[in-house]
Design a protein around this motif. Structure first.
Motif, PDB file in Angstrom:
ATOM      1  N   LEU A 196      -2.317  -3.503  -6.067  1.00 34.41           N
ATOM      2  CA  LEU A 196      -2.466  -4.346  -4.879  1.00 34.41           C
ATOM      3  C   LEU A 196      -3.142  -5.671  -5.198  1.00 34.41           C
ATOM      4  O   LEU A 196      -4.090  -5.721  -5.975  1.00 34.41           O
ATOM      5  N   ASP A 197      -2.657  -6.731  -4.560  1.00 43.03           N
ATOM      6  CA  ASP A 197      -3.305  -8.033  -4.734  1.00 43.03           C
ATOM      7  C   ASP A 197      -4.601  -8.085  -3.922  1.00 43.03           C
ATOM      8  O   ASP A 197      -4.940  -7.158  -3.180  1.00 43.03           O
ATOM      9  N   GLN A 202      -6.053  -5.470  -1.020  1.00 45.75           N
ATOM     10  CA  GLN A 202      -7.263  -4.686  -1.246  1.00 45.75           C
ATOM     11  C   GLN A 202      -8.273  -4.932  -0.123  1.00 45.75           C
ATOM     12  O   GLN A 202      -8.867  -3.988   0.411  1.00 45.75           O
ATOM     13  N   LYS A 203      -8.448  -6.183   0.252  1.00 45.96           N
ATOM     14  CA  LYS A 203      -9.407  -6.533   1.299  1.00 45.96           C
ATOM     15  C   LYS A 203      -9.011  -5.932   2.649  1.00 45.96           C
ATOM     16  O   LYS A 203      -9.855  -5.416   3.377  1.00 45.96           O
ATOM     17  N   ALA A 213      -4.701   1.799  -7.302  1.00 47.38           N
ATOM     18  CA  ALA A 213      -4.489   0.904  -6.164  1.00 47.38           C
ATOM     19  C   ALA A 213      -4.953  -0.508  -6.494  1.00 47.38           C
ATOM     20  O   ALA A 213      -4.274  -1.481  -6.157  1.00 47.38           O
ATOM     21  N   LYS A 214      -6.085  -0.628  -7.166  1.00 46.52           N
ATOM     22  CA  LYS A 214      -6.601  -1.953  -7.526  1.00 46.52           C
ATOM     23  C   LYS A 214      -5.671  -2.675  -8.492  1.00 46.52           C
ATOM     24  O   LYS A 214      -5.560  -3.901  -8.461  1.00 46.52           O
ATOM     25  N   PHE A 232       0.826  -1.200   0.000  1.00 43.07           N
ATOM     26  CA  PHE A 232       0.000   0.000   0.000  1.00 43.07           C
ATOM     27  C   PHE A 232       0.869   1.261   0.000  1.00 43.07           C
ATOM     28  O   PHE A 232       0.525   2.260  -0.624  1.00 43.07           O
ATOM     29  N   TYR A 280      -8.072   5.063  -6.537  1.00 42.39           N
ATOM     30  CA  TYR A 280      -8.561   3.715  -6.261  1.00 42.39           C
ATOM     31  C   TYR A 280      -8.300   2.760  -7.421  1.00 42.39           C
ATOM     32  O   TYR A 280      -7.994   1.589  -7.205  1.00 42.39           O
ATOM     33  N   LEU A 318      -7.400  -1.364   1.531  1.00 38.74           N
ATOM     34  CA  LEU A 318      -7.912  -0.376   0.581  1.00 38.74           C
ATOM     35  C   LEU A 318      -9.220   0.216   1.097  1.00 38.74           C
ATOM     36  O   LEU A 318     -10.302  -0.339   0.900  1.00 38.74           O
ATOM     37  N   CYS A 319      -9.081   1.355   1.790  1.00 39.49           N
ATOM     38  CA  CYS A 319     -10.238   2.039   2.359  1.00 39.49           C
ATOM     39  C   CYS A 319      -9.921   3.532   2.456  1.00 39.49           C
ATOM     40  O   CYS A 319      -8.767   3.946   2.303  1.00 39.49           O
TER      41      CYS A 319
END
Length: 151
Positions: free
Chosen positions: A69-70, A74-75, A65-66, A52, A62, A78-79
């Protein structure tokens, strides 16, 4: 020694779904205080939030980032709160003439806890800089700045 998740990114959700322990977030302030008061060594896993804070995307990008990031990253990270932390890290990185990665690592070492960072790199040339971050922890004002407006 204990090996919970700890870093600049708040682990918003368990990336693995198996009951991962984290010291991040306002809800874990008492746990962090205990670790600090007892100087229990913290072998912090995912210190850079699975990429991140790699610099591969900017705050609030976003889509970038998607791509970078794997799924577990993300889970777990990613917020919106972490995007605000990334923005604050970008501001400090510019102020100090360094990278977001460096700021994220210096945040760990600026903690009042006895923290050891677990991390990896895809580029061995980055490793000396990552190690050097331990010699330049952020001061309390910078730590608070990174956490500002982040719950």
């Amino acid at each position: 020694m204990s090996s919970p998740n700890f870093g600049l990114a708040h682990q918003a959700c368990d990336p693995w779904g198996g009951g991962c322990v984290t010291l991040t977030g306002a809800e874990n302030a008492d746990a962090r205080a205990w670790y600090a008061a007892n100087q229990m060594p913290v072998l912090a896993y995912s210190s850079l939030a699975r990429g991140f804070f790699s610099g591969k995307f900017k705050a609030f990008d976003y889509e970038g980032a998607k791509k970078a990031l794997d799924g577990p990253a993300q889970k777990g990270y990613l917020c919106e709160e972490n995007m605000r932390r990334l923005k604050n890290a970008e501001i400090l990185a510019e102020k100090y003439g360094t990278s977001v990665t460096d700021i994220a690592l210096r945040y760990l070492f600026g903690s009042e806890m006895n923290v050891f960072a677990l991390m990896s790199t895809t580029n061995p040339r980055r490793l000396p800089g990552n190690v050097e971050a331990a010699n330049h922890p952020l001061d309390r004002n910078d730590v608070l700045f990174l956490e500002k407006d982040c719950g």
